[in-house]
Design a protein around this motif. Sequence first.
Motif, PDB file in Angstrom:
ATOM      1  N   ALA A  93       5.537  -7.697  10.330  1.00  0.00           N
ATOM      2  CA  ALA A  93       6.494  -6.865   9.587  1.00  0.00           C
ATOM      3  C   ALA A  93       7.913  -7.410   9.693  1.00  0.00           C
ATOM      4  O   ALA A  93       8.743  -7.166   8.811  1.00  0.00           O
ATOM      5  N   GLN A 109       8.269  -6.333   2.484  1.00  0.00           N
ATOM      6  CA  GLN A 109       7.845  -5.085   1.838  1.00  0.00           C
ATOM      7  C   GLN A 109       7.064  -4.170   2.778  1.00  0.00           C
ATOM      8  O   GLN A 109       6.817  -3.004   2.454  1.00  0.00           O
ATOM      9  N   TYR A 110       6.665  -4.706   3.951  1.00  0.00           N
ATOM     10  CA  TYR A 110       5.888  -3.899   4.905  1.00  0.00           C
ATOM     11  C   TYR A 110       6.725  -3.450   6.104  1.00  0.00           C
ATOM     12  O   TYR A 110       6.179  -2.952   7.091  1.00  0.00           O
ATOM     13  N   GLU A 118       5.889   3.485   7.239  1.00  0.00           N
ATOM     14  CA  GLU A 118       4.795   4.064   6.452  1.00  0.00           C
ATOM     15  C   GLU A 118       3.978   2.994   5.722  1.00  0.00           C
ATOM     16  O   GLU A 118       2.896   3.272   5.206  1.00  0.00           O
ATOM     17  N   GLN A 119       4.485   1.753   5.685  1.00  0.00           N
ATOM     18  CA  GLN A 119       3.761   0.660   5.032  1.00  0.00           C
ATOM     19  C   GLN A 119       2.944  -0.178   6.021  1.00  0.00           C
ATOM     20  O   GLN A 119       2.088  -0.952   5.612  1.00  0.00           O
ATOM     21  N   GLN A 120       3.208   0.005   7.315  1.00  0.00           N
ATOM     22  CA  GLN A 120       2.605  -0.905   8.291  1.00  0.00           C
ATOM     23  C   GLN A 120       1.111  -0.661   8.512  1.00  0.00           C
ATOM     24  O   GLN A 120       0.424  -1.505   9.072  1.00  0.00           O
ATOM     25  N   HIS A 121       0.604   0.484   8.029  1.00  0.00           N
ATOM     26  CA  HIS A 121      -0.842   0.703   8.148  1.00  0.00           C
ATOM     27  C   HIS A 121      -1.611  -0.346   7.337  1.00  0.00           C
ATOM     28  O   HIS A 121      -2.766  -0.668   7.647  1.00  0.00           O
ATOM     29  N   LYS A 122      -0.978  -0.881   6.288  1.00  0.00           N
ATOM     30  CA  LYS A 122      -1.628  -1.921   5.485  1.00  0.00           C
ATOM     31  C   LYS A 122      -1.804  -3.198   6.301  1.00  0.00           C
ATOM     32  O   LYS A 122      -2.790  -3.922   6.149  1.00  0.00           O
ATOM     33  N   ASN A 126       7.163 -10.917   4.580  1.00  0.00           N
ATOM     34  CA  ASN A 126       6.433  -9.631   4.618  1.00  0.00           C
ATOM     35  C   ASN A 126       7.412  -8.447   4.568  1.00  0.00           C
ATOM     36  O   ASN A 126       7.095  -7.361   5.056  1.00  0.00           O
TER      37      ASN A 126
END
Length: 581
Positions: free
Chosen positions: A407, A414-415, A419-423, A412
């Motif tokens: 991240a 966009q992560y 709330e995006q790091q689960h991806k 990267n």
Amino acid sequence: MTANFYNKNASKLAEMYLSKTFEQVHESWLSYLTPILNKKEARILDIGAGAGRDSQYFAQQGAANNISVTAIEPALMLAELGKKHTQGLNINWLQDSLPDLTAVTRKEISFDLILLSAVWMHIPDAQRARSLRKLANLLKPGGLLVISLRHGESGDERNMYEVSSDALVQMSTKLGLSLLLVTDKKPDVIGREDVSWQTVVLKLPDDGSGAFPFIRHVALNDGKSATHKLALMRVLLRIADGQPGAVIRREDNRVILPVGLVALYWAHQYKDLIDKHQLYQTPNKNSNMGFMKEDGWHKLTHLSSSDYRIGNLFQGDQAIAMHKMLSASVANIKNMPCKFITFPNSAESVFEVSSKSVRAKDSLFLDLTTLNHWGEFSLPEHLWIAFSRYACWIEPVLVSEWTKTMAGYQGNRQYQAPEQQHKLVNALNWLEAKRSTSEVRNRFETLKKQNNSQHNCVWTNKTLNKQYAIDHCMPFARWPNNDLWNLLPSDVTANGQKSDRLPTEQKMRNAKQRITNWWQDAWLADNSIDISSQLNQKRFFAEANIALPDLESSNDSVDDLFEALLLQRERLKEMQQLREW
């Protein structure tokens, strides 16, 4: 010379040993033994078991709690008498000896108690530190090591060396063992005037090795110019947890693995991260890493991580590209993380690679024999033990840190939001559960059509018609393994009841014939003309022989495989404290 003496005088010695009770010989430390005998399914290792007096006591006193005993006696004639004396008890006799303890170490199990009764004086000074380290590595956290020390000359042809409780305690402290008891010298219970005995009781607190602080340091604090270090640590953890049969040998307190296997797992975990999810693994916006070569990695972009597995066959240009990709991965592992992961306050490398050049060929079957061609990878034994025992606790730390590291990279961006790091976490999944049973389900259907016969549930023996399940014998949620041997046809109700629980040993033994019959029918049918059947058979044993403990890479016995599966069941129960079914 010493073994010859024990063999030559086996009957006389057995009669002498058995003339005294366990309590008479071991009275000084009985209070430490009681909690172990009261523990459910404790494991005890009796080294120098002689005629089996001590092993018999352990097995009989611990029978109500299903305690298992492993007895080791290097003198074959004495061991045979011991086997007869303890027949019918839960005792497994092994031919083995210190300092290597090769046979018991191969089983990848640990013990609540290890007893060396009248053994230490036979071990030369030069081998004692190595022997003690081996014993410490075989202990469970909280496990006890009890060593009796004989003082006095042998009086016969046996080689005996001077012993010292002070030297033993000093040596054990360096290994993280804590001292519970040192007795005064006491007279020999058999009545030999020139012989006296001491007993030393040692305990292994936590993992006793310093492995956890080191792993935490590499995962959380060590500098990272890329994700290489985290990748290597996770690869080794996955091999230790899921492939105990991968160990080539142990030497000088190190575990030796095929570096080709490390490279395969390295490529497996990076494959989807880079090719499928387009996640950058370095701080700059460069998607290419050192192991991604045009003639290797980039010719295999159509494959997925699930193709990079033991038991798979590659042919033609794809095989050549796989060869080159593995060779590039070995070089990258050797020159990057292995070079820069060092012991604290030292320039000494923790991991070592002895690599070989491998000529690319147009056929590549991934098994231990093939992966040995690239050379060897070695790591400290205490790290291997920590990885294998505590994988379910260590892996979340590695995944969490890998997620944070990715991240933070420019590519990267966009992560970066929480709330995006689960991806990122999902992208780090090692195996996809959805592919776990389809192949075996198709095989089940094919057999039904070919043989026009019924197939029964391995657990209940119920006939399986339209409704059935494919069960992971060792639960996938706790030990993600999709190997052919681990997938079994089951009644839907039984499968639901079992869920993520481990089948008991007795339930597995009751089901042995049905399990082995399924293996034979589904994967091992003797059909020399059918190339697919030949490949299934090769794959079946390639997967089993690396995933299960105490199997040779050349094993083709389903009976040996089943016994290794019982060992793995025991390991999982101990390491993860799983509920039983």
